[in-house]
Design a protein around this motif. Structure first.
Motif, PDB file in Angstrom:
ATOM      1  N   GLU A   1      26.179  27.868  47.223  1.00  8.89           N
ATOM      2  CA  GLU A   1      26.791  28.760  46.250  1.00  8.89           C
ATOM      3  C   GLU A   1      28.020  29.375  46.894  1.00  8.89           C
ATOM      4  O   GLU A   1      27.921  30.026  47.916  1.00  8.89           O
ATOM      5  CB  GLU A   1      25.829  29.879  45.861  1.00  8.89           C
ATOM      6  CG  GLU A   1      24.546  29.390  45.246  1.00  8.89           C
ATOM      7  CD  GLU A   1      23.576  30.536  45.027  1.00  8.89           C
ATOM      8  OE1 GLU A   1      23.907  31.676  45.356  1.00  8.89           O
ATOM      9  OE2 GLU A   1      22.494  30.268  44.531  1.00  8.89           O
ATOM     10  N   SER A   2      29.148  29.134  46.304  1.00  8.05           N
ATOM     11  CA  SER A   2      30.353  29.760  46.830  1.00  8.05           C
ATOM     12  C   SER A   2      31.151  30.306  45.670  1.00  8.05           C
ATOM     13  O   SER A   2      31.089  29.799  44.566  1.00  8.05           O
ATOM     14  CB  SER A   2      31.184  28.760  47.637  1.00  8.05           C
ATOM     15  OG  SER A   2      31.556  27.680  46.828  1.00  8.05           O
ATOM     16  N   GLY A   3      31.879  31.360  45.938  1.00  6.10           N
ATOM     17  CA  GLY A   3      32.680  31.933  44.874  1.00  6.10           C
ATOM     18  C   GLY A   3      33.623  32.982  45.393  1.00  6.10           C
ATOM     19  O   GLY A   3      33.414  33.564  46.448  1.00  6.10           O
ATOM     20  N   ILE A   4      34.641  33.209  44.637  1.00  7.78           N
ATOM     21  CA  ILE A   4      35.623  34.241  44.935  1.00  7.78           C
ATOM     22  C   ILE A   4      35.652  35.176  43.740  1.00  7.78           C
ATOM     23  O   ILE A   4      35.889  34.752  42.620  1.00  7.78           O
ATOM     24  CB  ILE A   4      37.016  33.634  45.171  1.00  7.78           C
ATOM     25  CG1 ILE A   4      36.978  32.660  46.349  1.00  7.78           C
ATOM     26  CG2 ILE A   4      38.039  34.732  45.406  1.00  7.78           C
ATOM     27  CD1 ILE A   4      38.252  31.878  46.510  1.00  7.78           C
ATOM     28  N   ASN A   5      35.374  36.439  43.977  1.00 12.73           N
ATOM     29  CA  ASN A   5      35.368  37.410  42.892  1.00 12.73           C
ATOM     30  C   ASN A   5      36.743  38.041  42.797  1.00 12.73           C
ATOM     31  O   ASN A   5      37.080  38.933  43.551  1.00 12.73           O
ATOM     32  CB  ASN A   5      34.308  38.481  43.139  1.00 12.73           C
ATOM     33  CG  ASN A   5      34.184  39.423  41.979  1.00 12.73           C
ATOM     34  OD1 ASN A   5      34.977  39.388  41.052  1.00 12.73           O
ATOM     35  ND2 ASN A   5      33.192  40.275  42.028  1.00 12.73           N
ATOM     36  N   ARG A   6      37.565  37.537  41.885  1.00 13.22           N
ATOM     37  CA  ARG A   6      38.904  38.069  41.710  1.00 13.22           C
ATOM     38  C   ARG A   6      38.970  39.041  40.533  1.00 13.22           C
ATOM     39  O   ARG A   6      40.017  39.594  40.254  1.00 13.22           O
ATOM     40  CB  ARG A   6      39.889  36.923  41.519  1.00 13.22           C
ATOM     41  CG  ARG A   6      39.937  36.038  42.759  1.00 13.22           C
ATOM     42  CD  ARG A   6      41.098  35.134  42.719  1.00 13.22           C
ATOM     43  NE  ARG A   6      42.310  35.891  42.941  1.00 13.22           N
ATOM     44  CZ  ARG A   6      43.061  35.792  44.027  1.00 13.22           C
ATOM     45  NH1 ARG A   6      42.725  35.003  44.980  1.00 13.22           N
ATOM     46  NH2 ARG A   6      44.162  36.487  44.134  1.00 13.22           N
ATOM     47  N   LEU A   7      37.838  39.249  39.837  1.00 10.50           N
ATOM     48  CA  LEU A   7      37.835  40.182  38.726  1.00 10.50           C
ATOM     49  C   LEU A   7      38.145  41.591  39.210  1.00 10.50           C
ATOM     50  O   LEU A   7      38.869  42.337  38.571  1.00 10.50           O
ATOM     51  CB  LEU A   7      36.476  40.142  38.012  1.00 10.50           C
ATOM     52  CG  LEU A   7      36.378  40.938  36.730  1.00 10.50           C
ATOM     53  CD1 LEU A   7      37.319  40.361  35.684  1.00 10.50           C
ATOM     54  CD2 LEU A   7      34.967  40.943  36.216  1.00 10.50           C
ATOM     55  N   VAL A   8      37.604  41.964  40.368  1.00 10.43           N
ATOM     56  CA  VAL A   8      37.879  43.276  40.936  1.00 10.43           C
ATOM     57  C   VAL A   8      39.364  43.428  41.207  1.00 10.43           C
ATOM     58  O   VAL A   8      39.958  44.464  40.962  1.00 10.43           O
ATOM     59  CB  VAL A   8      37.063  43.465  42.239  1.00 10.43           C
ATOM     60  CG1 VAL A   8      37.432  44.757  42.920  1.00 10.43           C
ATOM     61  CG2 VAL A   8      35.587  43.426  41.937  1.00 10.43           C
TER      62      VAL A   8
ATOM     63  N   LEU B   1      41.772  44.567  46.029  1.00  9.75           N
ATOM     64  CA  LEU B   1      40.440  44.407  46.603  1.00  9.75           C
ATOM     65  C   LEU B   1      40.016  42.971  46.375  1.00  9.75           C
ATOM     66  O   LEU B   1      40.183  42.435  45.285  1.00  9.75           O
ATOM     67  CB  LEU B   1      39.438  45.334  45.909  1.00  9.75           C
ATOM     68  CG  LEU B   1      39.767  46.817  45.905  1.00  9.75           C
ATOM     69  CD1 LEU B   1      38.781  47.571  45.019  1.00  9.75           C
ATOM     70  CD2 LEU B   1      39.730  47.367  47.309  1.00  9.75           C
ATOM     71  N   SER B   2      39.458  42.317  47.388  1.00  9.20           N
ATOM     72  CA  SER B   2      38.971  40.955  47.188  1.00  9.20           C
ATOM     73  C   SER B   2      37.734  40.729  48.029  1.00  9.20           C
ATOM     74  O   SER B   2      37.516  41.400  49.044  1.00  9.20           O
ATOM     75  CB  SER B   2      40.040  39.918  47.522  1.00  9.20           C
ATOM     76  OG  SER B   2      40.304  39.910  48.900  1.00  9.20           O
ATOM     77  N   ARG B   3      36.928  39.762  47.593  1.00 10.95           N
ATOM     78  CA  ARG B   3      35.747  39.381  48.355  1.00 10.95           C
ATOM     79  C   ARG B   3      35.443  37.919  48.112  1.00 10.95           C
ATOM     80  O   ARG B   3      35.655  37.403  47.014  1.00 10.95           O
ATOM     81  CB  ARG B   3      34.557  40.260  48.016  1.00 10.95           C
ATOM     82  CG  ARG B   3      34.148  40.219  46.581  1.00 10.95           C
ATOM     83  CD  ARG B   3      33.034  41.170  46.327  1.00 10.95           C
ATOM     84  NE  ARG B   3      32.646  41.122  44.934  1.00 10.95           N
ATOM     85  CZ  ARG B   3      31.710  41.837  44.408  1.00 10.95           C
ATOM     86  NH1 ARG B   3      31.039  42.673  45.161  1.00 10.95           N
ATOM     87  NH2 ARG B   3      31.415  41.736  43.142  1.00 10.95           N
ATOM     88  N   LYS B   4      34.987  37.255  49.160  1.00 12.62           N
ATOM     89  CA  LYS B   4      34.619  35.847  49.097  1.00 12.62           C
ATOM     90  C   LYS B   4      33.232  35.704  49.715  1.00 12.62           C
ATOM     91  O   LYS B   4      32.950  36.323  50.737  1.00 12.62           O
ATOM     92  CB  LYS B   4      35.611  34.984  49.871  1.00 12.62           C
ATOM     93  CG  LYS B   4      37.029  35.078  49.373  1.00 12.62           C
ATOM     94  CD  LYS B   4      37.973  34.313  50.262  1.00 12.62           C
ATOM     95  CE  LYS B   4      39.409  34.526  49.819  1.00 12.62           C
ATOM     96  NZ  LYS B   4      40.362  33.887  50.689  1.00 12.62           N
ATOM     97  N   THR B   5      32.393  34.865  49.123  1.00 11.88           N
ATOM     98  CA  THR B   5      31.023  34.688  49.598  1.00 11.88           C
ATOM     99  C   THR B   5      30.637  33.222  49.527  1.00 11.88           C
ATOM    100  O   THR B   5      30.982  32.544  48.567  1.00 11.88           O
ATOM    101  CB  THR B   5      30.045  35.512  48.730  1.00 11.88           C
ATOM    102  OG1 THR B   5      30.465  36.868  48.736  1.00 11.88           O
ATOM    103  CG2 THR B   5      28.633  35.428  49.264  1.00 11.88           C
ATOM    104  N   GLN B   6      29.923  32.736  50.560  1.00 17.44           N
ATOM    105  CA  GLN B   6      29.383  31.385  50.538  1.00 17.44           C
ATOM    106  C   GLN B   6      28.011  31.408  51.201  1.00 17.44           C
ATOM    107  O   GLN B   6      27.844  31.987  52.271  1.00 17.44           O
ATOM    108  CB  GLN B   6      30.297  30.407  51.263  1.00 17.44           C
ATOM    109  CG  GLN B   6      29.813  28.973  51.171  1.00 17.44           C
ATOM    110  CD  GLN B   6      30.787  27.981  51.780  1.00 17.44           C
ATOM    111  OE1 GLN B   6      31.696  28.355  52.497  1.00 17.44           O
ATOM    112  NE2 GLN B   6      30.577  26.726  51.513  1.00 17.44           N
ATOM    113  N   ASN B   7      27.011  30.773  50.554  1.00 20.68           N
ATOM    114  CA  ASN B   7      25.647  30.701  51.066  1.00 20.68           C
ATOM    115  C   ASN B   7      25.199  29.256  51.107  1.00 20.68           C
ATOM    116  O   ASN B   7      25.429  28.509  50.172  1.00 20.68           O
ATOM    117  CB  ASN B   7      24.673  31.464  50.158  1.00 20.68           C
ATOM    118  CG  ASN B   7      24.991  32.939  50.094  1.00 20.68           C
ATOM    119  OD1 ASN B   7      25.301  33.544  51.100  1.00 20.68           O
ATOM    120  ND2 ASN B   7      24.913  33.501  48.912  1.00 20.68           N
ATOM    121  N   VAL B   8      24.522  28.879  52.197  1.00 24.16           N
ATOM    122  CA  VAL B   8      23.913  27.562  52.313  1.00 24.16           C
ATOM    123  C   VAL B   8      22.481  27.777  52.781  1.00 24.16           C
ATOM    124  O   VAL B   8      22.255  28.430  53.805  1.00 24.16           O
ATOM    125  CB  VAL B   8      24.668  26.655  53.314  1.00 24.16           C
ATOM    126  CG1 VAL B   8      23.948  25.331  53.479  1.00 24.16           C
ATOM    127  CG2 VAL B   8      26.088  26.432  52.854  1.00 24.16           C
TER     128      VAL B   8
END
Length: 172
Positions: free
Chosen positions: A14-21, A44-51
């Motif tokens: 699961e990976s994603g970049i939350n640019r809504l903020v 403000l930005s945040r990026k997350t990736q889980n394996v």
């Protein structure tokens, strides 16, 4: 970071970049004259990736979990040049183009949790502070009312760069 493991262990990515903020962060606009303005805002930005994986065929890992997340806060300074607005009864329709620069701080965290079949485990977290810088050229449309302006921008060209200080905190 995520290329250490072959495809036979990956069950979920699961990976994603939350640019809504980033898009709905308020900013302050100061008009120098009727056709030019400067804008100050916060990005403000945040990026997350889980394996996550379990029961690898090589009988090495019983389970493996890797996470990577990055957070950043930047100050954005922009200069806009406005075209002639179209006037309506309750608002003005304003089109413009501009350029912006941003500078800020970022923090990334990488976590690797390994559980082995023989009962051993290894849990590791690496935290790295850093800097962020960027620039962009854009065009936009806004509705200007008496005391407030609401609009959207279309990014024409942009760059974003993040770099660390070379010091990381490692927790086991």
């Amino acid at each position: 970071f995520f290329n250490q493991v072959g495809p036979d262990i990956l069950e979920e990515d699961e990976s994603g970049i939350n640019r809504l903020v980033e898009q709905f962060t308020p900013s302050y606009r100061y008009y120098l004259d009727a056709k030019t303005c400067v804008t100050v805002g916060v990005l403000l930005s945040r990026k997350t990736q889980n394996v996550i994986g379990e029961f690898m065929d090589t009988l090495t890992y019983q389970s493996l979990e890797m996470n990577s997340k990055s957070r950043s806060v930047s100050l954005r300074l922009a200069y806009d040049k406005h075209n002639k607005p179209v006037y309506f009864r309750h608002f003005d329709l304003d089109t413009y183009f501009g350029a912006a620069l941003s500078m800020g701080r970022t923090k990334s965290q990488e976590t690797l949790n390994e559980d082995y079949y023989e009962g051993d485990y290894s849990y590791e977290t690496i935290t790295t502070p850093g800097n962020a810088a960027g620039g962009e050229l854009y065009t936009g449309v806004s509705l200007r009312f008496d005391n407030i302006s609401v609009g959207f921008e279309l990014l024409a060209l942009g760059f974003d760069h993040q770099w660390g200080f070379g010091k990381s905190s490692v927790d086991y």
